[in-house]
Design a protein around this motif. Structure first.
Motif, PDB file in Angstrom:
ATOM      1  N   CYS A  34     -33.224 -59.179  39.877  1.00 21.30           N
ATOM      2  CA  CYS A  34     -33.446 -58.289  38.732  1.00 21.30           C
ATOM      3  C   CYS A  34     -33.278 -59.028  37.402  1.00 21.30           C
ATOM      4  O   CYS A  34     -34.070 -58.870  36.485  1.00 21.30           O
ATOM      5  CB  CYS A  34     -32.457 -57.130  38.761  1.00 21.30           C
ATOM      6  SG  CYS A  34     -32.723 -55.985  40.138  1.00 21.30           S
ATOM      7  N   HIS A  35     -32.205 -59.813  37.298  1.00 21.45           N
ATOM      8  CA  HIS A  35     -31.896 -60.439  36.003  1.00 21.45           C
ATOM      9  C   HIS A  35     -32.682 -61.710  35.753  1.00 21.45           C
ATOM     10  O   HIS A  35     -32.641 -62.237  34.651  1.00 21.45           O
ATOM     11  CB  HIS A  35     -30.391 -60.720  35.904  1.00 21.45           C
ATOM     12  CG  HIS A  35     -29.586 -59.477  35.739  1.00 21.45           C
ATOM     13  ND1 HIS A  35     -29.528 -58.791  34.542  1.00 21.45           N
ATOM     14  CD2 HIS A  35     -28.830 -58.759  36.605  1.00 21.45           C
ATOM     15  CE1 HIS A  35     -28.759 -57.716  34.684  1.00 21.45           C
ATOM     16  NE2 HIS A  35     -28.334 -57.658  35.919  1.00 21.45           N
ATOM     17  N   GLY A  41     -33.992 -61.091  32.348  1.00 22.18           N
ATOM     18  CA  GLY A  41     -34.352 -59.763  32.830  1.00 22.18           C
ATOM     19  C   GLY A  41     -35.835 -59.489  32.753  1.00 22.18           C
ATOM     20  O   GLY A  41     -36.652 -60.392  32.837  1.00 22.18           O
ATOM     21  N   SER A  42     -36.173 -58.222  32.559  1.00 25.90           N
ATOM     22  CA  SER A  42     -37.578 -57.811  32.565  1.00 25.90           C
ATOM     23  C   SER A  42     -37.709 -56.578  31.677  1.00 25.90           C
ATOM     24  O   SER A  42     -36.781 -56.205  30.971  1.00 25.90           O
ATOM     25  CB  SER A  42     -38.000 -57.462  33.991  1.00 25.90           C
ATOM     26  OG  SER A  42     -37.257 -56.343  34.429  1.00 25.90           O
ATOM     27  N   VAL A  45     -34.942 -54.356  33.016  1.00 25.94           N
ATOM     28  CA  VAL A  45     -33.582 -54.900  33.162  1.00 25.94           C
ATOM     29  C   VAL A  45     -33.214 -55.677  31.896  1.00 25.94           C
ATOM     30  O   VAL A  45     -33.878 -56.653  31.562  1.00 25.94           O
ATOM     31  CB  VAL A  45     -33.487 -55.831  34.400  1.00 25.94           C
ATOM     32  CG1 VAL A  45     -32.090 -56.423  34.524  1.00 25.94           C
ATOM     33  CG2 VAL A  45     -33.861 -55.066  35.654  1.00 25.94           C
ATOM     34  N   GLY A  69     -24.779 -52.898  39.039  1.00 19.46           N
ATOM     35  CA  GLY A  69     -25.249 -54.134  39.685  1.00 19.46           C
ATOM     36  C   GLY A  69     -24.106 -55.046  40.074  1.00 19.46           C
ATOM     37  O   GLY A  69     -24.168 -55.761  41.079  1.00 19.46           O
TER      38      GLY A  69
END
Ligand code: HEC
Length: 129
Positions: A34-35, A41-42, A45, A69
């Motif tokens: 995810c990170h 991130g994105s 995230v 998380g």
């Protein structure tokens, strides 16, 4: 035999990438999906590079453990404590002081934050008197 120095050189270059800590591997396996590897991130995230803006604020220390998380990661308390010590140093430039211990992490992760984004905004915007 001209290939030998090249091979040795390439092996030496490869060493730092193997690096080497359980913490880094735990990050890669449990967090980077995810990170991302670089923490940026994105769209969904948030970037871990923004952790620095929370440093030293009341509630931050707890928040970084209780964010889902982290709190709900399939890691032992000791491994999560070590990972968070590594993570905070990596993304804020300073190690947590004092370092997280497994006892502290065990206590905090029992109650993950239900609304992390609201909790974060509250910590960030709190007036420090
Ligand atoms: C399934 C996706 C996902 C995974 C896996 C994940 N996170 Fe996160 N993380 C998030 C999201 C989304 C947020 C923003 C808060 C929220 O909505 O939970 C976040 C926020 C955070 C924050 C708060 C940063 C700040 O300054 O606000 C920390 C610290 C964190 N994660 C650590 C970790 C660690 C450590 C791991 C691995 C053990 C991990 N996360 C794994 C999605 C993930």
């Amino acid at each position: 035999m001209r290939a030998l120095p090249l091979t040795v050189g390439l092996l030496l270059l490869a060493l730092p990438a193997r690096a080497d800590s359980y913490e880094e591997h735990d990050y890669i396996l449990n967090c980077s999906g995810c990170h991302r590897m670089d923490g940026r991130g994105s769209r969904t995230v948030p970037s871990l590079l923004d952790m620095a803006e929370l440093r030293g604020k009341p509630g931050t220390r707890e928040y970084w453990v209780q964010v889902p998380g982290a709190a709900q990661a399939p890691l032992t308390d000791a491994r999560l404590a070590a990972l968070l010590n590594w993570l905070v140093k990596r993304f804020t430039g300073q190690s947590p002081n004092p370092a997280y211990t497994d006892e502290e992490v065990r206590r905090l992760r029992r109650t993950p934050t239900r609304d992390p984004l609201a909790a974060r905004a509250k910590i960030r915007d709190a007036k420090v008197r």
